[in-house]
Structures are given as structure tokens and as C-alpha cells.
Motif scaffolding. Structure first.
Motif, mmCIF file in Angstrom:
data_model
loop_
_atom_site.group_PDB
_atom_site.id
_atom_site.type_symbol
_atom_site.label_atom_id
_atom_site.label_comp_id
_atom_site.label_asym_id
_atom_site.label_seq_id
_atom_site.Cartn_x
_atom_site.Cartn_y
_atom_site.Cartn_z
ATOM 1 N N LEU A 26 -28.431 2.239 -22.243
ATOM 2 C CA LEU A 26 -29.431 2.827 -21.350
ATOM 3 C C LEU A 26 -28.790 3.492 -20.144
ATOM 4 O O LEU A 26 -29.149 4.617 -19.776
ATOM 5 C CB LEU A 26 -30.416 1.740 -20.887
ATOM 6 N N ASN A 27 -27.833 2.822 -19.514
ATOM 7 C CA ASN A 27 -27.207 3.401 -18.329
ATOM 8 C C ASN A 27 -26.452 4.681 -18.647
ATOM 9 O O ASN A 27 -26.468 5.628 -17.862
ATOM 10 C CB ASN A 27 -26.257 2.386 -17.685
ATOM 11 N N GLU A 28 -25.771 4.691 -19.780
ATOM 12 C CA GLU A 28 -25.030 5.904 -20.145
ATOM 13 C C GLU A 28 -25.986 7.047 -20.438
ATOM 14 O O GLU A 28 -25.710 8.201 -20.125
ATOM 15 C CB GLU A 28 -24.120 5.659 -21.345
ATOM 16 N N ASN A 29 -27.138 6.732 -21.016
ATOM 17 C CA ASN A 29 -28.144 7.775 -21.243
ATOM 18 C C ASN A 29 -28.636 8.343 -19.913
ATOM 19 O O ASN A 29 -28.862 9.549 -19.790
ATOM 20 C CB ASN A 29 -29.325 7.211 -22.041
ATOM 21 N N LYS A 30 -28.795 7.461 -18.919
ATOM 22 C CA LYS A 30 -29.191 7.936 -17.590
ATOM 23 C C LYS A 30 -28.109 8.841 -17.005
ATOM 24 O O LYS A 30 -28.400 9.859 -16.378
ATOM 25 C CB LYS A 30 -29.438 6.750 -16.658
ATOM 26 N N TYR A 31 -26.873 8.430 -17.218
ATOM 27 C CA TYR A 31 -25.755 9.223 -16.716
ATOM 28 C C TYR A 31 -25.739 10.610 -17.370
ATOM 29 O O TYR A 31 -25.586 11.632 -16.693
ATOM 30 C CB TYR A 31 -24.442 8.493 -16.992
ATOM 31 N N LYS A 32 -25.902 10.643 -18.684
ATOM 32 C CA LYS A 32 -25.912 11.934 -19.402
ATOM 33 C C LYS A 32 -27.034 12.822 -18.874
ATOM 34 O O LYS A 32 -26.852 14.026 -18.672
ATOM 35 C CB LYS A 32 -26.101 11.707 -20.895
ATOM 36 N N THR A 56 -22.047 -1.374 -7.092
ATOM 37 C CA THR A 56 -20.880 -2.171 -7.505
ATOM 38 C C THR A 56 -21.146 -3.001 -8.755
ATOM 39 O O THR A 56 -20.203 -3.419 -9.432
ATOM 40 C CB THR A 56 -20.456 -3.110 -6.363
ATOM 41 N N ASN A 57 -22.420 -3.268 -9.070
ATOM 42 C CA ASN A 57 -22.709 -4.106 -10.237
ATOM 43 C C ASN A 57 -22.630 -3.334 -11.551
ATOM 44 O O ASN A 57 -22.806 -3.903 -12.624
ATOM 45 C CB ASN A 57 -24.078 -4.773 -10.102
ATOM 46 N N ILE A 58 -22.400 -2.022 -11.476
ATOM 47 C CA ILE A 58 -22.203 -1.234 -12.699
ATOM 48 C C ILE A 58 -20.745 -0.771 -12.734
ATOM 49 O O ILE A 58 -20.307 0.006 -11.888
ATOM 50 C CB ILE A 58 -23.142 -0.015 -12.750
ATOM 51 N N GLN A 59 -20.003 -1.301 -13.683
ATOM 52 C CA GLN A 59 -18.607 -0.919 -13.860
ATOM 53 C C GLN A 59 -18.451 -0.380 -15.282
ATOM 54 O O GLN A 59 -18.446 -1.148 -16.250
ATOM 55 C CB GLN A 59 -17.685 -2.119 -13.622
ATOM 56 N N ALA A 60 -18.363 0.922 -15.389
ATOM 57 C CA ALA A 60 -18.255 1.578 -16.692
ATOM 58 C C ALA A 60 -17.267 2.740 -16.575
ATOM 59 O O ALA A 60 -16.924 3.157 -15.455
ATOM 60 C CB ALA A 60 -19.631 2.090 -17.136
ATOM 61 N N PRO A 61 -16.783 3.251 -17.680
ATOM 62 C CA PRO A 61 -15.837 4.386 -17.620
ATOM 63 C C PRO A 61 -16.367 5.568 -16.831
ATOM 64 O O PRO A 61 -15.598 6.330 -16.245
ATOM 65 C CB PRO A 61 -15.621 4.739 -19.093
ATOM 66 N N TYR A 62 -17.713 5.722 -16.818
ATOM 67 C CA TYR A 62 -18.279 6.870 -16.130
ATOM 68 C C TYR A 62 -18.597 6.585 -14.657
ATOM 69 O O TYR A 62 -19.073 7.474 -13.938
ATOM 70 C CB TYR A 62 -19.554 7.340 -16.834
ATOM 71 N N SER A 63 -18.331 5.371 -14.182
ATOM 72 C CA SER A 63 -18.700 5.017 -12.804
ATOM 73 C C SER A 63 -18.079 5.944 -11.755
ATOM 74 O O SER A 63 -18.797 6.456 -10.881
ATOM 75 C CB SER A 63 -18.327 3.563 -12.517
ATOM 76 N N PRO A 64 -16.766 6.211 -11.787
ATOM 77 C CA PRO A 64 -16.219 7.130 -10.770
ATOM 78 C C PRO A 64 -16.789 8.543 -10.919
ATOM 79 O O PRO A 64 -16.962 9.253 -9.922
ATOM 80 C CB PRO A 64 -14.710 7.098 -11.032
ATOM 81 N N TYR A 65 -17.086 8.930 -12.153
ATOM 82 C CA TYR A 65 -17.688 10.249 -12.361
ATOM 83 C C TYR A 65 -19.076 10.313 -11.744
ATOM 84 O O TYR A 65 -19.477 11.345 -11.204
ATOM 85 C CB TYR A 65 -17.781 10.565 -13.858
ATOM 86 N N ALA A 66 -19.838 9.226 -11.841
ATOM 87 C CA ALA A 66 -21.177 9.197 -11.244
ATOM 88 C C ALA A 66 -21.080 9.403 -9.728
ATOM 89 O O ALA A 66 -21.883 10.141 -9.140
ATOM 90 C CB ALA A 66 -21.864 7.871 -11.562
#
Length: 568
Positions: A26-32, A56-66
Motif C-alpha cells: 500500500l505505501n509503495e502504491n502511494k509513493y508511485k 521515521t516509522n516508514i523505512q523503505a528503499p523509497y524513503s529518501p526519494y520520498a
């Protein structure tokens, strides 16, 4: 059986990385979705979607990109303070981010925009990668070139006397200011001499940061290659009772899987990432905003105009390579220097056909017949144009239907003016045999014929009996007597319990070739492609990109007495 086997392939770790974008969390879909909004200029909406992904509670490969894209959206809205705060948070949380130079660049832009020149120049000076030099130069020239207060600009130049871009801004400001004194002009002249600024040199003003997508560092040194496969798998048809309309996509992908295994044995590691892409422009925009996709080295597909345009526009601004696996449209390669056609285009095919027929049938005239598809008519009219440009004449040009009686009534008897050869372009396999029979009835039994291979039903027509006069246009010729073809067929059957289709051979050859070339030449792929023709160790006819970014392997076949072989 084919569906069952394919399901195993999709879920099997042995065929790893068959990962569809639709399965993202779900979070990655939001990011996309947020990246898609950013790319379409909906910056306020993008910020709202990026905001919860920067906690801070979301740590994913796309976090710095967000973080970065939030800041970029804010910058575009001129919300500079907000943009700076998010960038400082990014730098603090992810100091080792491999795109950190993009963060410094955007921090520099924000500070220059708010006239905090010391801070802005400080962040830009942190960028040590030379590939950013031109962008940094353009950014400084943009903001310092906007300063209309000559005294203010002179003061800034005194603070940074070694900065060439600021000096150029001051020189041009003096030269264009009506109030400039002789002293000012002398200063401009001295600065021009000190920094060797020519009279023609101009400031290249920009609208701000052009680096909206962070650059990839050490792309070719990571030890593997990521290949994005954008094909119409049409998962909605998977497992349904209706017949799948896209078996070719699965056959092609299975060929890629076989090539991946072969490359493994050669020490070349390839990751395949498959995306279900048809002609929906919106979905393609979401994919190009996906961080996984942005880590690709080679993009295969998509096939349809709308999605291809979106993908090509993205790839043209990156260091990715893009391959269209099936198209014969010469315009495809015009999208960028890193875009390639796996097949020869229609203009090249008819050019080679006309050249060959001039050697075997040097007469001045041709009769051209073509089928009902758009490709048939395109090839026919292209051939007519090519032949007449060489001084030839078209004495009959006719759209046909594959019916013996119809052909008997419509085809000219050629009693007084016989063509030197016949050209047939048809996607209907029932066209070729009756046409030749009608020509034989007219005692035209020796006239050479060039035809697309699709004009004949190879399962029913024994083409060898026409071999003395027939030449075929075939871009995917398979010599089934070759040892590597037989080995491929066995391996393919063992793993899929089906025989390979033409698309399977194409998938295998194309990934095998480009995988090897990427491993050998990396970012100098184009240079490697231009060195020579590659026709060794491939199932089909090979690859020739020496003169063009379309594969210019000759598609013309002749009959050798026992089998069809490519002409040289």
C-alpha cells in the motif's frame, strides 16, 4: 498445460524476479501515485501524498526519494523554506544516500532563490561529482543573472572573487545596464581578461533545477543488470475461461528466462522485472515513477504507442537503454540515442528486397500485390517507392484476397508487357500458393517472386518446390538444423512442456545479445554495437547495429536446394 506451467514459473524462485508492479504494498502504491502527480505538475497533491511517507516509522528503499521529491514539489511551488526543511531532514537521516548530491543541488537552488547566497554556494560546493558541473553552472547563472542591483552583484563578486559564474553575471550586468560608468566598464573588461570570457559567451539561463530525477552512481559496477520487461501480459485474462489474446508475451518472456539461465553460465547476472503494460498512458507514468523501474539498465518494450511514448521520454533523459522487441517502425529510434529496434524496419526490409531483386531480375518492371493488413499495404507502397527510385516501373499494383477464382479474374494476363519480377506482401498465409498457381496458368513460370514469409502457410505449403524462383522476406529465420537451436528446443520443452514459438526464439536471442554487450561495454554499449556484425551463437540471424540503431541484418532468404538460407 501451458497455463499451468506458466503459473509455476511466475511463483517459482527458480525463475526469480518475475515481479509485477501490481503486487506492490500500500505505501509503495502511494509513493508511485505521488511521483506520478509530481511528473504531471500536480505539486500540491504530490506533497500531500509524500508527507506521510517521510515519517521515521516508514523505512523503505523509497524513503529518501520520498523526502527528495517532497522537497522538489515544494521548490516548484516556491515554498522554499518548506523545501529546505525537508532536504535538511533528508541529509540528516540518510547521510549515506547514494543520490545525496541531488539533495545538495536542490538545497543550493532553494538558498539562491531566497538570496541566501553564502548558504546556497556552500551546498553547491559540496558536490564533487564532475557530471553536475554544467547543472551547477546553469543554476548559478540563472539566479545571479536575475540580480538587477549592480552594487549588490558587485559586492557578491567581491565575496567570491574566484567564482567564474558570478564574474560572468557581473560582466553582463555591467554591459547591459544603461547606468554603467567607465569605471564599471573597465571592471568588466578586467574580469573578462582574468576569467578569459569571450565576447560571445552568454549566460545560459535556466528555470531552476533540471535534476528532478537523482543520478545513479556506479551503475555499471554493481555486478548485475536489471532488465525491465514491459509487455501486455494481461493478467486479467490469466486463469479465465476466455482465450488469452497475448500468448506471444508469455512466449517471449519464457525465451528471456532461458537466456537469463545461459547468461548465468557465462558469469553475467541478470534480474528480470516484468510489468503488465498495454496502452494505458496513466499506468506507464506510474511505472516510470517507481524506484525499482528507475534502477533498470535495459528496458524491453512497451509495444503500444501511448505507453511507448511515456517510457521513451523517460529513458531518453537517463543512462538506461531501451529495446523495442517487435516493432518495424523506423521512427522508434528517433526517440533517443539509447533506443534500439530489435528488427529491421520496413524501409530497410524493402530496400534490401529491391536491391536483391535487381541482381536476380534486372528488368525494369514489377507487379506488386498485397493483403488487407496495414503492414501489408505499408510494405507494398514502400517497395513501389523504393523500386521506382531505382529507375523501375510498377505495371500493376493490386490489393488481393486469397481466393483462386478472384485472383484469376483480377490479375493481369501480361500478354504484351511482362513484369521482370513479382512482389507479394501479405499477412494471410493462404495468399502465396494460389497467386503462384495463377501466374503459372499465365505461363509466367520462370518470373522471380519476392514475398513476405507470412504470405505462405508453412504447415501446408511445400515452399521448396518454388525455390528456383521464390525469395522470402523473413526477419526471424530459424535454421532448425543448427545444433544450438536443437539444444534450445530441448531445454525449452524440459522446462515448459511446450515447443517454443518464434517469440520465444526472439526473447532468447535479444536478451542473450544485449546481456553480453552490456557486460562487455557497459556505458559504451553503442560503441560496441557499432564495431561489427554479431551473427555467431544466436538462434536467429543475429544482430547488426554497425550503421543504425535498428537491427540491419538482411531479411532476404533464398532456397539452397535443401533449405532456406540468408543471402549475403
Amino acid at each position: 498445460m501451458r497455463i499451468f506451467v506458466l503459473l509455476i514459473i511466475i511463483i517459482s524462485s527458480g525463475f526469480s524476479n518475475f515481479s509485477f508492479a501490481q503486487t506492490a504494498d500500500l505505501n509503495e502504491n502511494k509513493y508511485k501515485a505521488a511521483v506520478s502527480d509530481l511528473k504531471q505538475g500536480r505539486y500540491s497533491i504530490a506533497i500531500e501524498k509524500f508527507a506521510p511517507l517521510t515519517t521515521t516509522n516508514i523505512q523503505a528503499p523509497y524513503s529518501p526519494y520520498a523526502h527528495y521529491y517532497y522537497a522538489l514539489s515544494a521548490y516548484q511551488l516556491k515554498r522554499y523554506r518548506e523545501s529546505k526543511q525537508m532536504l535538511l531532514q533528508l541529509v540528516s537521516r540518510y547521510p549515506g544516500w547514494n543520490k545525496i548530491n541531488d539533495a545538495y543541488y536542490l538545497l543550493g537552488a532553494n538558498n539562491l532563490a531566497t538570496e541566501q547566497y553564502k548558504e546556497g554556494l556552500g551546498f553547491l560546493q559540496r558536490i564533487k561529482e564532475s557530471s553536475y558541473n554544467k547543472d551547477v553552472q546553469g543554476l548559478k547563472q540563472h539566479y545571479f543573472g536575475e540580480i538587477r542591483d549592480l552594487a549588490k552583484l558587485r559586492d557578491i563578486q567581491k565575496q567570491y572573487p574566484e567564482d567564474r559564474d558570478i564574474a560572468i553575471a557581473l560582466i553582463q550586468s555591467i554591459e547591459h545596464a544603461p547606468s554603467s560608468t567607465k569605471t564599471d566598464l573597465m571592471q568588466a573588461s578586467q574580469l573578462s581578461a582574468d576569467f578569459k570570457v569571450s565576447g560571445k559567451e552568454k549566460i545560459e539561463k535556466t528555470e531552476g533545477p533540471e535534476k528532478s530525477i537523482p543520478k545513479r552512481e556506479n551503475q555499471w559496477e554493481k555486478g548485475y543488470f536489471n532488465v525491465a520487461v514491459l509487455l501486455p501480459f494481461r493478467l486479467d485474462e490469466f486463469g479465465s475461461s476466455k482465450k488469452r489474446t497475448n500468448q506471444f508475451a508469455y512466449d517471449y518472456y519464457l525465451g528471456l528466462v532461458q537466456a537469463k539461465q545461459q547468461l548465468d553460465t557465462e558469469g553475467i547476472k541478470v534480474n528480470l522485472w516484468a510489468y503488465d503494460v498495454s496502452n494505458d498512458e496513466k499506468s506507464m507514468k506510474m511505472i516510470v515513477g517507481n524506484t525499482d523501474f528507475q534502477q533498470s539498465d535495459l528496458v524491453i518494450g512497451p509495444l503500444y504507442p501511448n505507453t511507448f511514448e511515456v517510457a521513451a521520454n523517460y529513458v531518453s533523459g537517463t543512462n538506461l537503454y531501451m529495446l523495442n522487441p517487435l516493432s518495424t517502425d523506423a521512427n522508434v529510434v528517433k526517440h533517443g540515442e539509447n533506443t534500439f529496434l530489435a528488427h529491421p524496419s520496413i524501409p530497410f526490409q524493402v530496400q534490401k528486397a529491391a536491391e536483391w531483386m535487381k541482381t536476380v531480375a534486372p528488368g525494369p518492371s514489377v507487379a506488386i500485390y498485397y493483403g488487407g493488413s496495414a503492414k501489408d499495404s505499408m510494405m507494398a507502397f514502400s517497395y513501389a517507392s523504393e523500386f521506382t527510385s531505382r529507375g523501375g516501373k510498377v505495371i500493376q499494383m493490386l490489393k488481393i484476397i486469397p481466393d483462386r477464382e478472384w485472383l484469376q479474374n483480377k490479375i493481369s494476363s501480361f500478354e504484351t508487357n511482362k513484369p521482370s519480377h513479382i512482389a507479394l506482401f501479405s499477412s494471410d498465409g493462404n495468399s502465396g500458393a494460389p497467386l503462384i498457381e495463377v501466374l503459372n496458368d499465365r505461363k509466367l513460370i520462370a518470373i522471380p517472386i519476392v514475398a513476405t514469409s507470412g504470405s505462405f502457410n508453412t504447415q501446408q505449403s511445400r515452399l521448396g518446390k518454388y525455390g528456383s524462383r521464390l525469395y522470402l522476406i523473413e526477419t526471424d529465420h530459424i535454421d532448425r538444423e543448427k545444433e544450438n537451436v536443437r539444444e534450445f528446443q530441448k531445454a525449452y520443452w524440459t522446462q515448459t512442456n511446450t515447443f517454443p514459438s518464434a517469440y520465444s526464439y526472439q526473447g532468447y536471442d535479444q536478451l542473450l545479445f544485449f546481456g553480453r554487450m552490456l557486460a562487455k561495454y557497459k556505458d559504451e554499449l553503442k560503441k560496441g554495437l557499432e564495431m561489427r556484425r554479431y551473427d555467431d551463437d544466436y538462434l536467429l540471424s543475429g544482430f547488426d547495429f554497425t550503421k543504425s540503431r535498428e537491427n540491419q541484418i538482411s531479411p532476404i532468404l533464398k532456397y539452397s536446394g535443401t533449405k532456406w538460407v540468408p543471402v549475403r
